[in-house]
Design a protein around this motif. Structure first.
Motif, mmCIF file in Angstrom:
data_model
loop_
_atom_site.group_PDB
_atom_site.id
_atom_site.type_symbol
_atom_site.label_atom_id
_atom_site.label_comp_id
_atom_site.label_asym_id
_atom_site.label_seq_id
_atom_site.Cartn_x
_atom_site.Cartn_y
_atom_site.Cartn_z
ATOM 1 N N VAL A 1 -8.278 -18.024 0.528
ATOM 2 C CA VAL A 1 -8.074 -18.959 -0.587
ATOM 3 C C VAL A 1 -8.239 -18.244 -1.923
ATOM 4 C CG1 VAL A 1 -9.105 -20.949 -1.771
ATOM 5 C CG2 VAL A 1 -8.683 -21.056 0.696
ATOM 6 N N GLU A 2 -9.245 -17.380 -2.040
ATOM 7 C CA GLU A 2 -9.489 -16.706 -3.328
ATOM 8 C C GLU A 2 -8.580 -15.492 -3.519
ATOM 9 O OE1 GLU A 2 -13.626 -15.571 -3.034
ATOM 10 O OE2 GLU A 2 -13.095 -13.557 -2.333
ATOM 11 N N GLN B 1 0.608 -24.997 -1.890
ATOM 12 C CA GLN B 1 -0.737 -25.091 -2.456
ATOM 13 C C GLN B 1 -0.771 -26.173 -3.515
ATOM 14 O OE1 GLN B 1 -1.989 -21.436 -4.525
ATOM 15 N NE2 GLN B 1 0.100 -20.703 -4.166
ATOM 16 N N ARG C 1 -9.571 -25.890 -0.269
ATOM 17 C CA ARG C 1 -10.089 -24.777 -1.085
ATOM 18 C C ARG C 1 -11.609 -24.721 -0.997
ATOM 19 N NH1 ARG C 1 -6.344 -22.361 -4.232
ATOM 20 N NH2 ARG C 1 -4.385 -23.473 -4.513
ATOM 21 N N TYR D 1 -4.749 -25.182 0.346
ATOM 22 C CA TYR D 1 -3.913 -23.989 0.386
ATOM 23 C C TYR D 1 -3.381 -23.867 1.812
ATOM 24 C CZ TYR D 1 -2.581 -19.035 0.097
ATOM 25 O OH TYR D 1 -1.868 -17.864 0.121
#
Ligand code: 5GP
Ligand code: ZN
Length: 112
Positions: free
Chosen positions: A9-10, A20, A43, A25
């Motif tokens: 996610v990051e 998204q 997320r 996501y």
């Protein structure tokens, strides 16, 4: 933080983005079990469906909405399957809540 889906996610673990929005996501599964195999994750880190709280109900709806939107975008008019494995007996291997969207072939029942 050791959760691989949080890292996806990051962006610190690469993935192929499919969809998204502000709360979820979606990305291609690394080891697809069908021609279309997309994982949809919140997320926010939630360990499993077994750990959701009453405040997560809108988020759960968003995850299902994302699955339907992705299925439409992938032209899966003939059908598809959405799966959530929860906990050891459910076959969950990554401890961050996720939906599997599987399509592009005929599914069998019951699942293994
Ligand atoms: P579970 O067994 O927990 O329901 O599903 C975990 C899924 O995550 C599996 O289908 C597996 O192929 C997928 N997966 C595990 N690690 C990665 C990864 O690093 N990247 C991607 N794209 N998928 C992963
Ligand atoms: Zn996580």
């Amino acid at each position: 933080m050791s959760c691989i889906f949080c890292k996806i996610v990051e962006g610190s673990i690469p993935s192929i983005a499919v969809y998204q929005n502000e709360c979820c996501y979606a990305f291609a599964d690394l080891n697809p079990k069908a021609p279309v195999h997309v994982l949809i994750v919140p997320r926010k880190h939630i360990g499993s469906l077994g750990e959701v709280e009453v405040g997560d109900t809108a988020l759960l709806g968003q995850l299902l909405w994302a699955a339907a939107e992705i299925a439409r975008s992938k032209q899966l008019e003939n059908g598809y399957r959405v799966v959530i494995n929860s906990g050891p007996d459910g076959g969950q291997t990554v401890d961050h809540l996720h939906l599997h969207l599987l399509g592009g072939r005929s599914m069998t029942w019951p699942p293994g």
